[in-house]
Design an enzyme around this catalytic site. Structure first.
Site, mmCIF file in Angstrom:
data_model
loop_
_atom_site.group_PDB
_atom_site.id
_atom_site.type_symbol
_atom_site.label_atom_id
_atom_site.label_comp_id
_atom_site.label_asym_id
_atom_site.label_seq_id
_atom_site.Cartn_x
_atom_site.Cartn_y
_atom_site.Cartn_z
ATOM 1 N N ASP A 62 10.434 -32.466 41.138
ATOM 2 C CA ASP A 62 10.469 -31.017 40.967
ATOM 3 C C ASP A 62 11.844 -30.496 41.363
ATOM 4 O OD1 ASP A 62 10.125 -28.278 40.981
ATOM 5 O OD2 ASP A 62 8.396 -28.284 42.337
ATOM 6 N N ASN A 88 19.284 -28.239 33.024
ATOM 7 C CA ASN A 88 18.559 -27.714 31.864
ATOM 8 C C ASN A 88 17.136 -27.277 32.174
ATOM 9 O OD1 ASN A 88 17.814 -27.586 28.815
ATOM 10 N ND2 ASN A 88 16.411 -29.127 29.643
ATOM 11 N N TYR A 153 13.266 -14.046 33.778
ATOM 12 C CA TYR A 153 14.022 -15.066 33.039
ATOM 13 C C TYR A 153 15.475 -14.641 32.852
ATOM 14 C CZ TYR A 153 14.772 -18.603 29.353
ATOM 15 O OH TYR A 153 15.226 -19.665 28.599
ATOM 16 N N ILE A 186 16.000 -20.953 19.549
ATOM 17 C CA ILE A 186 16.071 -22.351 19.157
ATOM 18 C C ILE A 186 14.650 -22.849 18.893
ATOM 19 C CG2 ILE A 186 16.847 -24.658 19.843
ATOM 20 C CD1 ILE A 186 19.141 -22.609 19.615
#
Length: 242
Positions: A62, A88, A153, A186
């Site tokens: 994690d 990422n 986010y 994407i």
């Protein structure tokens, strides 16, 4: 015999992370592939790399847990140092802020921003000793412009941009280049349920991007061809935010 460079990629079991792993493997990197729970996806990525003659080590932990990061990497870092670190790992928990739970806020921040810190703080001292390296942080168009329903986010991805620019200044003299890539829409699992018919008119190129298109930009930033680009954000978004 020339020693292969190592690339450590977080969240590499699917989507953009998987595409980055496959692209860097093509560029002769040994891949250290981190993931959390998607063992099947990670194993599939590993199999593809190994079937094409590459090397891939799976590292399930994690990224939001500093102890897990250190425990999983410390013994490896004593032997070898990644040339490239690609932060990422990420996910979204969308919702308007007035109704957002503390859990949804905290988990998104923890994975993206604390994950960046946990991995980078663990790996960077070894890069500094080697006096070389590439760090690429995967941000988002959401971190560059306001997006309703994505305050958590967007905050996390904008934070990555600020961290990228500051860290680039700190480590430039040690020949470590730090950049961010900010994908737009994407074609991944994260975007599969979005209303494309409503979104496509807003994208100048008229289509969603592919994970491979993002991966190719990351590969350039990790390559020796990039020797003077640092502290920058490369937006792979089809022109939606310019």
């Amino acid at each position: 015999m020339k020693t292969q460079k190592i690339a450590l990629i977080t969240g590499g079991s699917k989507g953009i992370g998987k595409a980055i792993a496959l692209e860097l493997a093509k560029e002769q990197y040994t891949v250290w592939l981190n993931y959390l729970t998607d063992h099947n996806g990670a194993k599939e990525t590993q199999n593809i790399i190994e079937q094409n003659g590459g090397s891939c080590k799976l590292l399930p932990f994690d990224v939001s847990n500093l102890g897990e990061c250190q425990q999983s990497l410390s013994h490896l870092l004593e032997e070898e140092t990644p040339f490239a670190l690609i932060n990422n790992a990420g996910f979204s928990r969308d919702g308007i802020l007035a109704m957002m739970s503390e859990e949804d806020w905290t988990k998104v921040i923890n994975v993206h921003l604390n994950g960046f810190y946990n991995l980078t703080a663990t790996v960077l001292p070894f890069m500094l000793r080697k006096r070389r390296g590439r760090i690429v942080n995967i941000s988002s168009t959401s971190g560059e412009t306001g997006v309703g329903g994505q305050v958590n986010y967007s905050a996390a991805k904008a934070g990555l941009i600020g961290a990228t620019r500051s860290l680039a200044v700190e480590v430039a003299k040690r020949n470590i280049l730090v950049n961010a890539v900010a994908p737009g829409f994407i074609d991944t699992e994260m975007t599969k349920n979005l209303p494309k018919e409503q979104i496509l008119p807003s994208i100048p190129l008229g289509r969603f991007g592919t994970p491979e298109e993002v991966a190719q930009v990351v590969a350039f930033l990790c390559s020796e061809k990039n020797s003077y680009l640092t502290g920058q954000v490369l937006s792979v978004n089809g022109g939606i935010y310019t």
